[in-house]
Design a protein around this motif. Structure first.
Motif, short mmCIF file in Angstrom:
data_model
loop_
_atom_site.label_atom_id
_atom_site.label_comp_id
_atom_site.label_asym_id
_atom_site.label_seq_id
_atom_site.Cartn_x
_atom_site.Cartn_y
_atom_site.Cartn_z
N LEU A 95 0.84 -1.20 0.00
CA LEU A 95 0.00 0.00 0.00
C LEU A 95 0.87 1.25 0.00
CD1 LEU A 95 -2.67 -1.04 2.67
CD2 LEU A 95 -2.92 -1.02 0.19
N GLU A 96 0.29 2.36 -0.41
CA GLU A 96 0.99 3.63 -0.36
C GLU A 96 1.42 3.95 1.07
OE1 GLU A 96 -1.71 3.48 -3.79
OE2 GLU A 96 -1.95 3.05 -1.69
N GLU A 97 2.47 4.74 1.19
CA GLU A 97 3.01 5.10 2.51
C GLU A 97 1.93 5.66 3.42
OE1 GLU A 97 5.66 5.03 5.41
OE2 GLU A 97 6.14 4.36 3.39
N GLU A 98 1.04 6.47 2.89
CA GLU A 98 -0.01 7.10 3.69
C GLU A 98 -1.01 6.07 4.24
OE1 GLU A 98 1.83 9.10 0.71
OE2 GLU A 98 -0.01 8.08 0.13
N ALA A 99 -1.07 4.91 3.64
CA ALA A 99 -2.04 3.91 4.05
C ALA A 99 -1.42 2.81 4.91
CB ALA A 99 -2.69 3.29 2.81
#
Length: 156
Positions: free
Chosen positions: A112-116
């Protein structure tokens, strides 16, 4: 439930190795009955390899609904000389790959993306009040042994 009762239940439900499923549930404290039933039902969503009735059903289902292009596409493939058995083999293999991927995704959200980061999900067995009771993990590990043909997706 006693070992012989659980083994008999797995047998009645169609397990190929009922004693192994029962022993694993009792000895390893895994929710094998729930795992077995989930995977058995999931395999019912994969086209059977014992006929091409699914092809005729799709060709006869002419609609503008989502996925409605499958009928005309199948008709064109058959008209171009594709064998029904080949179409079934392709679709079945792709559906198995999707089933495997979704079951794997339940255990690991992937990259997943870093923000997630920290977002995750699981499949749980629930009680009568719909509260999670136990994680049903590792489903992907049992997918091939649940292939209704008994061939574990291997060619005939």
């Amino acid at each position: 439930m006693k070992p012989d009762e659980l083994t008999e239940l797995f047998r009645r439900l169609g397990a190929r190795n009922p004693a192994d499923w029962a022993r694993s549930q009792l000895d390893e404290d895994l929710p094998q009955l729930a795992r077995f039933l989930f995977l058995r039902e999931a395999w019912k969503l994969v086209v059977a390899d014992d006929g091409a009735g699914w092809i005729r059903d799709r060709i006869n289902d002419v609609s503008s609904n989502p996925g409605g292009e499958i009928g005309p596409a199948l008709q064109r493939l058959l008209s171009a000389g594709a064998a029904e058995s080949d179409l079934t083999a392709v679709v079945r293999a792709m559906q198995w790959r999707l089933l495997f991927g979704l079951c794997r995704l339940l255990d690991d959200p992937g990259s997943l993306e870093e923000e997630a980061r920290g977002v995750a999900w699981r499949l749980f067995q629930i009680d009568e009040d719909e509260r999670p009771t136990v994680v049903m993990g590792g489903l992907y590990e049992s997918i091939l042994e649940m292939d209704p043909t008994g061939r574990e997706m291997r060619p005939v």
